[in-house]
Enzyme design. Structure first.
Site, mmCIF file in Angstrom:
data_model
loop_
_atom_site.group_PDB
_atom_site.id
_atom_site.type_symbol
_atom_site.label_atom_id
_atom_site.label_comp_id
_atom_site.label_asym_id
_atom_site.label_seq_id
_atom_site.Cartn_x
_atom_site.Cartn_y
_atom_site.Cartn_z
ATOM 1 N N GLN A 1 -5.476 -1.270 9.398
ATOM 2 C CA GLN A 1 -5.379 -2.643 8.879
ATOM 3 C C GLN A 1 -6.053 -3.627 9.842
ATOM 4 O OE1 GLN A 1 -4.132 -3.445 5.853
ATOM 5 N NE2 GLN A 1 -4.544 -5.602 6.165
ATOM 6 N N LYS B 1 0.838 -1.207 0.000
ATOM 7 C CA LYS B 1 0.000 0.000 0.000
ATOM 8 C C LYS B 1 0.865 1.247 0.000
ATOM 9 C CE LYS B 1 -3.915 -2.002 2.350
ATOM 10 N NZ LYS B 1 -4.380 -2.453 3.644
ATOM 11 N N ASP C 1 -11.789 2.842 3.523
ATOM 12 C CA ASP C 1 -12.188 1.429 3.494
ATOM 13 C C ASP C 1 -13.700 1.293 3.292
ATOM 14 O OD1 ASP C 1 -10.266 -0.616 3.708
ATOM 15 O OD2 ASP C 1 -9.877 -0.142 5.816
HETATM 16 N N1 GUN Z 1 -7.587 -6.718 6.017
HETATM 17 C C1 GUN Z 1 -7.879 -7.493 4.936
HETATM 18 N N2 GUN Z 1 -8.513 -6.762 3.991
HETATM 19 C C2 GUN Z 1 -8.618 -5.508 4.472
HETATM 20 C C3 GUN Z 1 -9.163 -4.298 3.942
HETATM 21 O O1 GUN Z 1 -9.697 -4.226 2.818
HETATM 22 N N3 GUN Z 1 -9.074 -3.221 4.755
HETATM 23 C C4 GUN Z 1 -8.495 -3.267 5.982
HETATM 24 N N4 GUN Z 1 -8.475 -2.144 6.698
HETATM 25 N N5 GUN Z 1 -7.982 -4.368 6.501
HETATM 26 C C5 GUN Z 1 -8.041 -5.479 5.746
#
Ligand code: GUN
Length: 297
Positions: A98, A54, A121
């Site tokens: 996350q 990311k 998100d």
């Molecule tokens: N963990 C696995 N997929 C995601 C996601 O799309 N967003 C976040 N914040 N954590 C994750």
């Protein structure tokens, strides 16, 4: 029939290039650089890989990237205080915490603390509610990526029978909302659904997001259907070697489907590309600008 392979890796690269061009244009017109803050609590290996990717892709798109790595034992109050600072930081337009979080932290309370305007998100109940009500909302990245691939491959989705396998807040439920918004007839199927293969065989569009390696078999697929595989499962072969597989048994389904996403290289790369798109959208909205065409549902 041998299915067309939907190349999510190539689509995501084009999407990131489009976001990067728009980021540059926004800098030139408004002097503002979209900024994404990513918060990682603990040392979950898969999460560390995601967060690294990311940050790299955020910087490659010309955006500001702010990484906050906290110890696994960080008290919830400390995480909430960080989110409060990020909510008020004018350089931060998107906040991603996350998941999963360590057990002593209440994930719902943390998501609830994020400013809905920075919730890239799309997990905050305000954005969940807005999506359900058909209002502009920040939309969860993985289902948004699936929608983009489906529209690119099929054009209009109107009137199609869509079956979403899985009912998570991250993928299944928002995916169903997006397909409904595009006028599909939507079924959400899950582990308690009776005669799952028969339900899936009714799908023109089948989205598998259950987290069960190779669960969907070729005889679950309607000939010519479009199959979107959200699963990323690491399995160990008899010789001890590891490999990634989806929720779909690829070979048997590709022999029946009209189109299918591979794992890896299908839906996976779309998630971060859509996160960048959402960060740009959040930044533009903070300036009173509409989202860029094609980056929102
Ligand atoms: N963990 C696995 N997929 C995601 C996601 O799309 N967003 C976040 N914040 N954590 C994750």
């Amino acid at each position: 029939m041998t299915a067309t392979v939907i190349d999510g890796k190539a689509f995501a690269a084009k999407l990131r290039a489009k976001v990067a061009a728009e980021v540059e244009a926004l800098g030139a017109s408004h002097g503002v650089i979209p900024g994404l803050a990513v918060v990682l609590v603990g040392e979950d290996p898969a999460s560390q890989v995601y967060v690294r990717n990311k940050n790299r892709q955020t910087r490659e798109a010309g955006m500001g990237s702010f990484e906050h790595k906290l110890d696994a034992s960080t008290p919830e109050a400390e995480l909430l205080a960080l989110i409060d600072r990020l909510n008020h930081d004018p350089h931060v337009h998107g906040i991603l915490v996350q998941l999963p979080l360590p057990g002593h932290i209440d994930a719902d309370r943390v998501i609830d603390a994020i400013d809905p305007a920075k919730d890239v998100d799309g997990f905050h109940v305000i954005n969940v509610g807005r999506l359900g009500a058909g209002l502009p909302a920040l939309t969860p990245c993985t289902p948004l990526g699936c929608l983009m691939l489906l529209r690119d491959h099929l054009g209009s989705l109107s009137g199609k029978n869509a079956v979403v396998l899985g009912r998570s807040n991250i993928v299944g439920k928002p995916m169903a909302q997006l397909l409904l918004k595009d006028s599909c007839t939507v079924t959400i199927a899950h582990s308690r659904t009776r005669d799952l293969p028969e339900v899936c065989r009714g799908a023109d569009i089948l989205v598998a997001a259950v987290g069960r390696p190779e669960m969907v078999q070729g005889d679950w697929v309607k000939p010519g259907a479009t199959v979107i595989d959200v699963g990323i499962n690491r399995v160990t072969g008899p010789d001890g070697s590891g490999r990634l597989v989806g929720d779909v048994a690829y070979e048997s389904c590709a022999a029946v489907a009209g189109a299918i996403t591979p794992v890896p290289g299908g839906v996976g790369p779309m998630t971060i590309a859509c996160l960048l798109a959402n960060t740009l959208t959040a930044c533009r909205r903070s300036l009173g600008l509409d989202p860029v065409e094609g980056l929102t549902p």
